[in-house]
Design a protein around this motif. Sequence first.
Motif, PDB file in Angstrom:
ATOM      1  N   ILE A   1      -6.939 -16.698  98.804  1.00 52.54           N
ATOM      2  CA  ILE A   1      -5.878 -16.810  99.679  1.00 52.54           C
ATOM      3  C   ILE A   1      -5.202 -15.313  99.488  1.00 52.54           C
ATOM      4  O   ILE A   1      -4.791 -14.734 100.581  1.00 52.54           O
ATOM      5  CB  ILE A   1      -4.751 -17.644  99.091  1.00 52.54           C
ATOM      6  CG1 ILE A   1      -5.424 -18.925  99.355  1.00 52.54           C
ATOM      7  CG2 ILE A   1      -3.386 -17.623  99.849  1.00 52.54           C
ATOM      8  CD1 ILE A   1      -5.741 -19.307 100.612  1.00 52.54           C
ATOM      9  N   LEU A   2      -5.223 -14.554  98.609  1.00 50.59           N
ATOM     10  CA  LEU A   2      -4.380 -13.384  98.311  1.00 50.59           C
ATOM     11  C   LEU A   2      -5.496 -12.245  99.271  1.00 50.59           C
ATOM     12  O   LEU A   2      -4.692 -11.311  99.937  1.00 50.59           O
ATOM     13  CB  LEU A   2      -4.351 -12.889  96.689  1.00 50.59           C
ATOM     14  CG  LEU A   2      -3.208 -11.836  96.596  1.00 50.59           C
ATOM     15  CD1 LEU A   2      -1.724 -11.935  96.968  1.00 50.59           C
ATOM     16  CD2 LEU A   2      -3.178 -11.253  95.157  1.00 50.59           C
ATOM     17  N   ILE A   3      -6.498 -12.229  98.960  1.00 50.77           N
ATOM     18  CA  ILE A   3      -7.275 -11.062  99.639  1.00 50.77           C
ATOM     19  C   ILE A   3      -7.255 -11.448 101.004  1.00 50.77           C
ATOM     20  O   ILE A   3      -7.200 -10.296 101.773  1.00 50.77           O
ATOM     21  CB  ILE A   3      -8.768 -11.313  99.055  1.00 50.77           C
ATOM     22  CG1 ILE A   3      -9.079 -10.707  97.600  1.00 50.77           C
ATOM     23  CG2 ILE A   3      -9.687 -10.190  99.827  1.00 50.77           C
ATOM     24  CD1 ILE A   3     -10.128 -10.907  96.900  1.00 50.77           C
TER      25      ILE A   3
ATOM     26  N   LEU B   1      -9.924  -2.978  97.462  1.00 53.36           N
ATOM     27  CA  LEU B   1      -9.491  -3.038  96.199  1.00 53.36           C
ATOM     28  C   LEU B   1      -9.521  -4.263  95.628  1.00 53.36           C
ATOM     29  O   LEU B   1      -9.929  -4.528  94.302  1.00 53.36           O
ATOM     30  CB  LEU B   1      -8.312  -2.152  95.523  1.00 53.36           C
ATOM     31  CG  LEU B   1      -8.033  -1.637  94.600  1.00 53.36           C
ATOM     32  CD1 LEU B   1      -9.256  -0.888  93.787  1.00 53.36           C
ATOM     33  CD2 LEU B   1      -6.529  -0.911  94.158  1.00 53.36           C
ATOM     34  N   LEU B   2      -8.837  -5.191  96.007  1.00 57.18           N
ATOM     35  CA  LEU B   2      -8.430  -6.624  95.474  1.00 57.18           C
ATOM     36  C   LEU B   2      -9.955  -7.261  95.351  1.00 57.18           C
ATOM     37  O   LEU B   2     -10.231  -7.942  94.663  1.00 57.18           O
ATOM     38  CB  LEU B   2      -7.571  -7.652  96.399  1.00 57.18           C
ATOM     39  CG  LEU B   2      -6.209  -7.098  96.477  1.00 57.18           C
ATOM     40  CD1 LEU B   2      -5.477  -7.717  97.555  1.00 57.18           C
ATOM     41  CD2 LEU B   2      -5.553  -7.126  95.040  1.00 57.18           C
ATOM     42  N   LEU B   3     -10.749  -6.996  96.480  1.00 54.11           N
ATOM     43  CA  LEU B   3     -11.946  -7.602  96.509  1.00 54.11           C
ATOM     44  C   LEU B   3     -12.840  -7.112  95.236  1.00 54.11           C
ATOM     45  O   LEU B   3     -13.629  -8.009  94.663  1.00 54.11           O
ATOM     46  CB  LEU B   3     -12.837  -7.554  97.887  1.00 54.11           C
ATOM     47  CG  LEU B   3     -14.097  -8.118  97.995  1.00 54.11           C
ATOM     48  CD1 LEU B   3     -13.974  -9.716  98.176  1.00 54.11           C
ATOM     49  CD2 LEU B   3     -14.713  -7.573  99.578  1.00 54.11           C
ATOM     50  N   LEU B   4     -12.619  -6.055  94.770  1.00 57.28           N
ATOM     51  CA  LEU B   4     -13.588  -5.317  93.900  1.00 57.28           C
ATOM     52  C   LEU B   4     -12.946  -5.977  92.189  1.00 57.28           C
ATOM     53  O   LEU B   4     -13.670  -5.708  91.485  1.00 57.28           O
ATOM     54  CB  LEU B   4     -13.669  -3.943  94.002  1.00 57.28           C
ATOM     55  CG  LEU B   4     -14.477  -3.452  95.183  1.00 57.28           C
ATOM     56  CD1 LEU B   4     -14.275  -2.113  95.350  1.00 57.28           C
ATOM     57  CD2 LEU B   4     -15.745  -3.820  95.175  1.00 57.28           C
ATOM     58  N   ALA B   5     -11.638  -5.918  92.377  1.00 57.60           N
ATOM     59  CA  ALA B   5     -11.019  -5.839  91.012  1.00 57.60           C
ATOM     60  C   ALA B   5      -9.999  -7.104  90.442  1.00 57.60           C
ATOM     61  O   ALA B   5      -9.774  -7.192  89.520  1.00 57.60           O
ATOM     62  CB  ALA B   5     -10.206  -4.579  90.838  1.00 57.60           C
TER      63      ALA B   5
END
Length: 452
Positions: free
Chosen positions: A91-93, A194-198
């Motif tokens: 949801i956040l990403i 960045l969220l997708l990666l970390a």
Amino acid sequence: MTVERSVDVQAFINDNPLSSRQIGVILLCFCVVLLDGFDTAAIGYIAPSLLGEWGLQRPALAPVLSAALFGLVIGSLSAGPVSDRIGRRPILIGSVLVMGAACLASSFSKDLDTLVAWRFVTGLALGAAMPTALTLVSEYSPARRRSLITNLVFCGFPLGAALGGFLAAWVIPAFGWRSVLIIGGAAPLALALLLLLALPESARFAVARDKPVETIRKLLLPIGAAAADATRFVLPETAVAGQGAIRSVLSRSLIVGTVMLWVAYFMGLVIFYAMINWMPVLFRDAGLNPATAALVSALFPLGGVGSLFSGLLMDRFNGNRIVAVFFALSGVAFVAIGQFSGQVAALTVTVLVVGVMMNTAQSSLGSLAAAYYPTQARATGIAWMMGLGRFGGIAGSFLVAELASRQMSFESIFIALAIPGFLAAAALWVKQAASAPQRVGTTTATAASAVH
């Protein structure tokens, strides 16, 4: 024979030092909330430019100022239950990605109707992003610092709104109002990558949804090595079997506090959006030039850094009472703003003081909600408070337009805006008097678990 070793997830988080994983979650979620604040407030800072370029009257701004707020309501009410079902991370990403794309698209609007449509879509994403970020941060925080950390992340919203004001004062004269929306779109797109990666999923959510032990272990190992040999993970709270997130939020034991949180958040947003959307226009009408009006207005959300002090107090004393006092003081301070029409120095100081009081109170409500609801309903509880509270933002946007159309004075408008502050304080006193819920993380039941 394998010896079973059960690990209480919250006790595990409490007993270990703050890890790089937790710090990473805090920083990433802070950036999400920062950009949420920037994109939410951006329309208020470009409003004076829209008046001039498109030849609009002030009442015509109300739809575009409130369009994102209608989207915020739908986004918040929808995202909470979905997040409690499928997880905080997706949801956040997704919300940050949509936020960036829609804000960027809005910069190419050629007329008011198109801008209104894109602001609505932006609002859908904004409404999902903040409560999900606060939920994730709360679930990775040690109980002894939860209010401080949650308030720290919530500080990103007023800081992002303030950044929008300072940025608007610089880039609009040089590049035009569209440049503010271009920046507000490009930054979330970069953050989504960045969220997708970390960004990890919430370990508490994983336990509540009976994810495999190995999945939970991978989430907790960066926090402490003791998770390596665990065979069972449990939550320190009671989960009602068969009761969904929405029913839990509206259950008899939580309903009074739930409604009072809605009232407090609603009243706070009446003030916040009235100030964010109309301060530059009101101050310009009071005699300030547009650049000065934008800079002075930016001091109001900047005062949200005071929530760090509030977080420290809430971790030690009664949070409901602490936040209620800040709301009451903000009401008193609002009356003072109306006394300084056209006086730049006095307005500057008073707006900063009001911003500290008001934004400290508003930013602390997320922490109160996070501590009030159990894991299986936390995202829904926070999101519904913010979603239904957004109607206050809509009311605030139209309120000042209505007061101005009635030719009310600068002083009278700010006296009217003081009233919601007192009502929010009263709501939190009712919440405290009606119920004294235990903090999540200090209860002893362990009904939710994942067993290998």
